[in-house]
Write a protein that holds these residues in place. Structure first.
Motif, short mmCIF file in Angstrom:
data_model
loop_
_atom_site.label_atom_id
_atom_site.label_comp_id
_atom_site.label_asym_id
_atom_site.label_seq_id
_atom_site.Cartn_x
_atom_site.Cartn_y
_atom_site.Cartn_z
N UNK A 88 0.84 -1.21 0.00
CA UNK A 88 0.00 0.00 0.00
C UNK A 88 0.87 1.25 0.00
N UNK A 89 1.95 1.25 0.78
CA UNK A 89 2.85 2.40 0.81
C UNK A 89 3.54 2.61 -0.54
N UNK A 90 3.90 1.54 -1.22
CA UNK A 90 4.53 1.66 -2.54
C UNK A 90 3.54 2.28 -3.53
N UNK A 91 2.32 1.81 -3.53
CA UNK A 91 1.31 2.34 -4.46
C UNK A 91 1.05 3.81 -4.16
N UNK A 92 0.82 4.13 -2.88
CA UNK A 92 0.59 5.53 -2.51
C UNK A 92 1.81 6.39 -2.79
N UNK A 93 3.00 5.84 -2.55
CA UNK A 93 4.23 6.58 -2.81
C UNK A 93 4.37 6.98 -4.27
N UNK A 94 4.09 6.03 -5.18
CA UNK A 94 4.19 6.36 -6.60
C UNK A 94 3.14 7.39 -7.01
N UNK A 95 1.94 7.30 -6.44
CA UNK A 95 0.92 8.31 -6.75
C UNK A 95 1.32 9.68 -6.21
N UNK A 111 2.81 5.11 -17.20
CA UNK A 111 4.25 5.21 -17.12
C UNK A 111 4.76 5.05 -15.70
N UNK A 112 4.04 5.63 -14.73
CA UNK A 112 4.42 5.46 -13.33
C UNK A 112 4.31 4.00 -12.92
N UNK A 113 3.31 3.31 -13.44
CA UNK A 113 3.16 1.89 -13.13
C UNK A 113 4.33 1.09 -13.69
N UNK A 115 7.44 2.24 -14.03
CA UNK A 115 8.55 2.51 -13.11
C UNK A 115 8.40 1.67 -11.84
N UNK A 116 7.18 1.57 -11.33
CA UNK A 116 6.95 0.76 -10.14
C UNK A 116 7.26 -0.71 -10.42
N UNK A 117 6.93 -1.18 -11.62
CA UNK A 117 7.23 -2.57 -11.98
C UNK A 117 8.74 -2.79 -12.09
N UNK A 118 9.45 -1.80 -12.63
CA UNK A 118 10.91 -1.90 -12.72
C UNK A 118 11.54 -2.03 -11.33
N UNK A 119 10.98 -1.32 -10.37
CA UNK A 119 11.54 -1.30 -9.02
C UNK A 119 10.88 -2.32 -8.09
N UNK A 120 10.05 -3.21 -8.63
CA UNK A 120 9.37 -4.18 -7.78
C UNK A 120 10.31 -5.15 -7.07
N UNK A 121 11.51 -5.45 -7.59
CA UNK A 121 12.41 -6.28 -6.77
C UNK A 121 12.76 -5.63 -5.42
N UNK A 122 12.79 -4.32 -5.38
CA UNK A 122 13.02 -3.64 -4.10
C UNK A 122 11.85 -3.89 -3.16
N UNK A 123 10.64 -3.83 -3.70
CA UNK A 123 9.45 -4.11 -2.88
C UNK A 123 9.47 -5.56 -2.39
#
Length: 144
Positions: A88-95, A111-113, A115-123
């Motif tokens: 939830x924090x990752x989703x809210x953070x990107x928004x 496009x933001x989604x 970027x979030x997918x690119x960084x999903x290994x961090x999540x």
């Protein structure tokens, strides 16, 4: 540790199935909204499709399904809340990042989604750290 496993809400296979289905539903919503809202062209996409692109897309789909479905499956199986809170924090953070940068619109959210997918290994790493910590904390407090 046995006491924590006894509190599980569902079996591992059921939790994994629900998590995977939720991840697939998120992908379907993303692609459906891209077609309807952002005006993506299927014919243009297929015209530029190559083997590298297919491999890339499959990898990104697996990352998205894992990053969305894993916290849900962990919550259903073990009752751990921290991986779900990280999601939830990752989703809210990107928004919030998109809103602060002034680029948040119906078209740019795709496009933001990405970027979030690119960084999903961090999540996924954060899920392991916080979920493991919560699991160990609960196991330690339940054993007393």
């Amino acid at each position: 540790m046995v006491a924590l496993l006894a509190r599980s809400h569902s079996s591992t296979s059921a939790a994994a199935l629900v998590g995977t289905l939720v991840g697939i539903a998120v992908l379907c919503l993303y692609f459906g909204a891209g077609l309807l809202i952002a005006g993506w062209s299927v014919s243009e996409f297929l015209a530029h499709l190559s083997g590298d692109t297919v491999g890339y897309l499959l990898g990104m789909m697996v990352l998205v399904i894992a990053s969305v479905g894993l916290p849900i499956a962990i919550f259903l199986r073990f009752g751990l809340i921290t991986p779900l809170a990280v999601l939830i924090l990752v989703i809210l953070g990107w928004l919030i990042v998109g809103a602060v940068q002034g680029v948040l619109s119906l078209q740019t959210i795709f496009g933001l989604a990405l970027y979030a997918a690119f960084l999903s290994p961090i999540a996924l790493f954060l899920y392991a750290i916080f979920g493991g910590s919560e699991y160990l904390f609960r196991a330690k407090t339940n054993s007393r």
